[in-house]
Design an enzyme around this catalytic site. Sequence first.
Site, PDB file in Angstrom:
ATOM      1  N   SER A 149       0.811  -1.215   0.000  1.00 45.62           N
ATOM      2  CA  SER A 149       0.000   0.000   0.000  1.00 45.62           C
ATOM      3  C   SER A 149       0.850   1.273   0.000  1.00 45.62           C
ATOM      4  O   SER A 149       1.497   1.580  -0.982  1.00 45.62           O
ATOM      5  CB  SER A 149      -0.978  -0.029   1.175  1.00 45.62           C
ATOM      6  N   ASP A 184      -1.863   6.187  -3.548  1.00 47.60           N
ATOM      7  CA  ASP A 184      -0.718   5.522  -2.918  1.00 47.60           C
ATOM      8  C   ASP A 184      -0.273   4.383  -3.829  1.00 47.60           C
ATOM      9  O   ASP A 184      -0.656   4.328  -4.994  1.00 47.60           O
ATOM     10  CB  ASP A 184      -1.107   5.031  -1.510  1.00 47.60           C
ATOM     11  N   ASP A 215      -0.929   1.158  -4.214  1.00 47.52           N
ATOM     12  CA  ASP A 215      -1.874   0.214  -4.828  1.00 47.52           C
ATOM     13  C   ASP A 215      -3.197   0.880  -5.181  1.00 47.52           C
ATOM     14  O   ASP A 215      -4.145   0.201  -5.586  1.00 47.52           O
ATOM     15  CB  ASP A 215      -2.110  -0.992  -3.909  1.00 47.52           C
TER      16      ASP A 215
END
Length: 449
Positions: free
Chosen positions: A96, A233, A235
Site C-alpha cells: 500500500s 498511494d 496500490d
Amino acid sequence: MGKYFGTSGIREIVNEKLTPELALNVGRALGTYLEEGKVVVGMDTRTSGEMLKNAIISGLLSTGIDVIDIGLSPTPLTGFAIRLYEADAGVTITASHNPSQYNGIKVWQPNGMAYTGDMENELEKILEERSFKKAPWNEIGNLTTANPEREYIKKALEMVDLSKGYTVIVDAGNGAGALISPYLQRELGNKVISLNSHPSGYFIRELEPNAKSLEGLSKAVKVLKADVGIAHDGDADRIGVVDDEGNFVEYEVMLSLISAYMLKKFGKGKLITTVDAGFALDDYVKPLGGEVVRVKVGDVAVAEGIMRENAIFGGEPSGTWIMPQWNLTPDGIFAGALVLEMIDKLGPLSELAKEVPRYVTLRAKIPCPNEKKKKAMKLIEREALKSFPYKRLIEIDGVRIENDEWWILFRPSGTEPIMRITLEAHTKEKAEGLMKNAKEVVKRAIREA
C-alpha cells in the site's frame, strides 16, 4: 493481530520477514482453507512483486486451486476482478503506502471485502501447523491470465456521468494506479495530465498522499490551471485530492464532502467512518439526512459496518473510501471519478471545501514496545477517565473520550511499536492543552506497564 497478519494483511520488509518461502506457504494455507475453487492474484509495482506473486501462485496451484493471474494491477482492480470472474478469493501483493523495501499480502473475499480477523486467524493456524493440502499430480490447479481493465473502465462509466470535460492531473506515485486512473479520467471526457506514472517500483515521493508528498501535484495544478489533482498511494486503494487553487484538501474535509455528495446521489442514510474521524463529518452531513456510525480503524471494519448498517458509503480519514454501490474494496480510482462528478454537479472544489467546518486536529506517536501495549492501554484508560471531563466513552478500537467541544483517541498501532494519540478541539489553545496532558498520561502508562 497474529504472528503474520496485522491490521492490513501481511506487511514486512522483503527478504527479511517476507520471503518467497512465506509467500509460498500463504498460498498453500489459502488453498487449504478454501479446499476448492479459483483465486484472482494481482500485484502492485514493487520490484519484489513478481517474486512473491509467483510463490503465492505456486502454493495455491499445489493445493488444487485454479488461479487467474491479472499481473500488475491496483488493489481496486483485484477486488473488481474477483466479482467479474466469480472467484472464491483474491490476493493482492502490495504494501500500500509503505516504502519500496516493504511488500505485503492481502486476501479478499468473493464480495470484494478484505479477509476479516477470524479468517486470517484460520490462515495463521494452517500456517503454524503446516497442515497444507497436497493435490495429486493430475489435480493440480490450472493457471490462466486475464486483464479486467477494460471491463473495470466500462462499468465505472455506467455509474459516473459528467456534463463536460475538465483538466485533471493524476499523480499515481509510480504505483499501480498509473495503469487505470488516468485512462478512466480520459474516458470520462477529461483532459488528463499524468505525473509519476511510471510503474517502476521506485517511488520518488512518499506514497501516502498528503499535503507534503503532493507538493509537486499542487504546483502542477496551479501552473497548468487544472480543475483538480487526483493522487494515489502504491496500490491506489486511497485517494488524495488537490483543489483548483492548488491546495491539498485535508482528508477530513474531503471525507465530509464526498459523504454529503453520496447522500445527494443515493438518498438519506447511514455513513460509516472510523473512531479517528472528527466531528466535521457529523456536523456537515446531519442537515442532509446523514447518520454517522463509527467503527474500528481499517477498511475491513468499514466494509463490515457498511454491510451491517446497510450504509450508503464508508470512509476513513486517510483517503480510504468504500462505495458499496460499486464494490466493498477500497477504491481510490473509482473515488477519483466520483470526485469529478461531484465537481461537475456542485461546482469548484475550492468553493465546496469552504462549506465544511474546520476544527483543530493534532496527532502524536509515542514509542511503546509491542509487549507493553496491552497493559499500557488499561492504564491509559484508567488515567484518561480520571484526567479529562468527558461525556462519552467509545471503546471499539482503543479508547476515545469526548464531549461536545473535543475528543481524544488513544490507540495502539497495529503495525508499529507505537501508541497513537489523535484529538480534535474547536481552538488551537484547547487542542494543544489537551495534547500536553494526553502525552503525559500515555508516557506514564508506558513507564508503568
